[in-house]
Design a protein around this motif. Structure first.
Motif, PDB file in Angstrom:
ATOM      1  N   ASN A 104      -2.448  79.226   6.617  1.00  0.00           N
ATOM      2  CA  ASN A 104      -1.437  78.420   6.593  1.00  0.00           C
ATOM      3  C   ASN A 104      -0.432  79.060   5.921  1.00  0.00           C
ATOM      4  N   ASN A 105      -0.492  80.492   5.408  1.00  0.00           N
ATOM      5  CA  ASN A 105       0.175  81.340   4.506  1.00  0.00           C
ATOM      6  C   ASN A 105       1.514  81.882   5.540  1.00  0.00           C
ATOM      7  N   LEU A 106       2.474  81.070   5.326  1.00  0.00           N
ATOM      8  CA  LEU A 106       3.873  81.171   6.061  1.00  0.00           C
ATOM      9  C   LEU A 106       4.578  82.652   5.781  1.00  0.00           C
ATOM     10  N   SER A 107       3.947  83.543   4.545  1.00  0.00           N
ATOM     11  CA  SER A 107       4.441  84.730   4.511  1.00  0.00           C
ATOM     12  C   SER A 107       4.202  85.675   5.487  1.00  0.00           C
ATOM     13  N   LEU A 108       3.150  85.425   6.150  1.00  0.00           N
ATOM     14  CA  LEU A 108       2.573  86.149   7.351  1.00  0.00           C
ATOM     15  C   LEU A 108       3.663  85.870   8.506  1.00  0.00           C
ATOM     16  N   ILE A 109       4.364  86.927   8.948  1.00  0.00           N
ATOM     17  CA  ILE A 109       5.160  86.732  10.192  1.00  0.00           C
ATOM     18  C   ILE A 109       4.358  85.930  11.626  1.00  0.00           C
ATOM     19  N   GLY A 110       2.996  86.566  11.632  1.00  0.00           N
ATOM     20  CA  GLY A 110       2.309  85.911  12.704  1.00  0.00           C
ATOM     21  C   GLY A 110       2.103  84.455  12.515  1.00  0.00           C
ATOM     22  N   ASN A 111       2.024  83.862  11.335  1.00  0.00           N
ATOM     23  CA  ASN A 111       1.955  82.595  11.496  1.00  0.00           C
ATOM     24  C   ASN A 111       3.256  81.686  11.347  1.00  0.00           C
ATOM     25  N   GLN A 112       4.417  82.677  11.011  1.00  0.00           N
ATOM     26  CA  GLN A 112       5.741  81.787  11.083  1.00  0.00           C
ATOM     27  C   GLN A 112       6.015  81.668  12.680  1.00  0.00           C
ATOM     28  N   ILE A 113       5.650  82.753  13.482  1.00  0.00           N
ATOM     29  CA  ILE A 113       5.939  82.443  14.961  1.00  0.00           C
ATOM     30  C   ILE A 113       5.194  81.735  15.457  1.00  0.00           C
ATOM     31  N   ASP A 114       3.752  81.372  15.066  1.00  0.00           N
ATOM     32  CA  ASP A 114       3.163  80.404  15.562  1.00  0.00           C
ATOM     33  C   ASP A 114       3.506  79.010  15.203  1.00  0.00           C
ATOM     34  N   LYS A 115       4.052  78.990  14.009  1.00  0.00           N
ATOM     35  CA  LYS A 115       4.840  77.505  13.593  1.00  0.00           C
ATOM     36  C   LYS A 115       5.991  77.194  14.244  1.00  0.00           C
ATOM     37  N   HIS A 116       6.689  78.175  14.409  1.00  0.00           N
ATOM     38  CA  HIS A 116       7.993  77.814  15.358  1.00  0.00           C
ATOM     39  C   HIS A 116       7.567  77.560  16.685  1.00  0.00           C
ATOM     40  N   ILE A 117       6.700  78.118  17.520  1.00  0.00           N
ATOM     41  CA  ILE A 117       6.067  77.801  18.757  1.00  0.00           C
ATOM     42  C   ILE A 117       5.705  76.413  18.780  1.00  0.00           C
ATOM     43  N   GLN A 118       4.874  76.154  17.732  1.00  0.00           N
ATOM     44  CA  GLN A 118       4.308  74.642  17.812  1.00  0.00           C
ATOM     45  C   GLN A 118       5.395  73.700  17.413  1.00  0.00           C
ATOM     46  N   ASP A 119       6.380  74.012  16.488  1.00  0.00           N
ATOM     47  CA  ASP A 119       7.395  72.932  16.244  1.00  0.00           C
ATOM     48  C   ASP A 119       8.295  72.862  17.638  1.00  0.00           C
ATOM     49  N   MET A 120       8.234  73.759  18.593  1.00  0.00           N
ATOM     50  CA  MET A 120       8.871  73.582  19.777  1.00  0.00           C
ATOM     51  C   MET A 120       8.211  72.754  20.811  1.00  0.00           C
TER      52      MET A 120
END
Length: 500
Positions: free
Chosen positions: A197-213
């Protein structure tokens, strides 16, 4: 990644150049829409509001809400299959584009793509491109495919005796969002407890944005924009890397793989090695939650013939100059029945459009031709835009009273099949200059005539400034009023000039 005089890969841009590219309207929406749909100002207003701010301070959790993205339903086969094209919520789209193009994130992504492409025997040819010519970005992308996939495949018959082909079933709809972090940070690093759940990793940020959509879903990414094409390439590039490792471990050296998105062309001289590479690819895709399409997995010892799509070869043999407009169209109709929804069909229709526009021979009986065009569109949703353009030429030959009656008949015909929102958008383009009162159920059509219609669910946005930015109009009413009755080629044609 090499650079061409007419195009440049997104991965070869600087971080600031990549951000500028991703925030273009043409990049945001990769679906062909009439020219009065304008997203540039909306994207810019949202970008201005996000500058120097933390998105999490401005919103509640988007994944707790449905319909965050807007889905344009496009029937896929004239029956019951359909493909959802999505207009990503502008706030999440801009936020994701900004995150990806942060300097440190962009450098990490660049280095990973270098790693993905280190084996020059596995060539990815589908990285999104920016046009350096007068052509649209999308046109340069197709041009790149034609030169580097089709034409290169033909050349490879000089070196290889066998061609194996396969693709991934429902690739975008099946991508496991967590695999994006695996691709960018390695699976071992991404799955560490402290990194999940480390949002400093860009891979997790992309994952989070897509799940949010997508209401928290972890399977599937939206279709319809080069940004999502680029994200898909992260996962597919990772698969290339894993495939390279397996092939090298097996000691296979005499091969070449051309990949365009989820389509693979595997060239070899030993058919057993080709089958082994397909086996490796099957294992890798399964590990990523994907699977190969058995109906499209095939081998051929005729590399030249296999390099050119069957429908294209068939059209070459059918294609001929025909004096009668109706007979010419019937040849196209016959091709559409044997090779539905293909690229050669779209090209044939575009050529037909140019013919009926430029030839001064009067069409004395347009109604039978209109009926044939409608039937082609009915069975081949990929042709909606070009068929609408042809219909705009033919309908212009009718008296207004007859024109309205014919349009209403076309509308009624298409109510028999589900999910034709995309077609309605183009039918409205035909009717708007003369009959703006004709009603369409598609919400985007309602916006065009000034009716209220919710496109994106923004209830999760707390910031008043962001909500104000989201009120920016996406319809240019002046452009809509200035439309002529005939759809010009630049509204739907991919290339400025004919191609391939």
């Amino acid at each position: 990644m090499s650079m061409d005089k007419t195009r440049k890969f997104i991965i070869n841009l600087t971080a600031s150049e990549a951000r500028k590219f991703l925030l273009k309207a043409e990049t945001y929406c990769g679906v062909d829409l009439p020219p009065y749909f304008v997203f540039e100002k909306l994207i810019q207003e949202v970008n201005n509001e996000l500058e120097g701010k933390n998105l999490s301070d401005l919103i509640k959790s988007p994944r707790d809400y449905e319909d965050v993205n807007y889905t344009i339903l496009n029937n896929k086969d004239g029956k019951y299959a359909w493909r959802p094209f999505q207009l990503i919520h502008p706030v999440l789209y801009v936020s994701l584009a900004r995150q990806i193009t942060e300097e440190s994130n962009w450098m990490l992504i660049f280095k990973r793509f270098q790693k993905f492409s280190q084996n020059d025997k596995i060539r990815c040819l589908s990285i999104p491109v920016i046009s350096l010519s007068e052509e649209k970005d999308n046109a340069e992308q197709v041009s790149h495919w034609w030169h580097q996939v089709e034409q290169r495949s033909i050349e490879l018959a000089l070196e290889y005796d066998y061609l194996f082909e396969t693709d991934i079933t429902d690739c975008y709809g099946s991508i496991y969002t967590h695999s994006i972090a695996w691709a960018l940070h390695t699976k071992t690093e991404a799955k560490k407890k402290e990194n999940r759940n480390n949002l400093s990793l860009i891979g997790n940020q992309i994952d989070k944005h897509i799940q949010d959509m997508r209401h928290g879903q972890t399977n599937g990414i939206p279709q319809g924009s080069p940004l999502m094409d680029f994200i898909a390439e992260m996962v597919l590039g990772y698969a290339d890397l894993k495939l390279s490792e397996k092939i090298q471990s097996a000691g296979i050296t005499e091969y070449l793989i051309l990949r365009y998105r989820d389509d693979y062309r595997i060239f070899c001289n030993n058919p057993r090695e080709g089958e082994e590479i397909i086996k490796f690819l099957t294992e890798i895709t399964i590990s990523l939650g994907l699977k190969l399409n058995p109906s499209k997995t095939q081998a051929s010892n005729d590399v030249i013939r296999a390099s050119i799509k069957t429908d294209k070869i068939a059209w070459f043999s059918r294609k001929k100059t025909e004096k009668s407009f109706q007979k010419h169209l019937l040849i196209i109709h016959d091709h559409s029945l044997e090779y539905p929804n293909t690229g050669s069909l779209a090209v044939a229709l575009q050529d037909y459009y140019h013919r009926i526009k430029r030839v001064n021979i009067p069409i004395t009986e347009p109604l039978p031709i209109i009926s044939i065009v409608v039937d082609i569109a009915y069975r081949n949703p990929r042709t909606y835009a070009v068929c609408s353009a042809i219909l705009s030429v033919l309908l212009n030959l009718l008296e207004d009273q007859n024109k309205r009656s014919v349009i209403e008949k076309i509308q009624r015909k298409f109510t028999k099949i589900p999910n034709t929102g995309y077609l309605q958008i183009w039918l409205q383009r035909i009717t708007l200059p003369a009959f703006s009162d004709i009603a369409f159920e598609e919400p985007l059509c309602k916006l065009v005539i000034g009716e209220s219609s919710t496109i994106w669910n923004s209830d999760w946005i707390s910031s008043k400034d962001i909500k104000k930015a989201m009120n920016t109009a996406i319809i240019d009413s002046n452009k809509a009023k200035e439309l002529g009755p005939i759809i010009p080629a630049e509204e739907f044609a991919l290339f400025i000039e004919g191609y391939g």
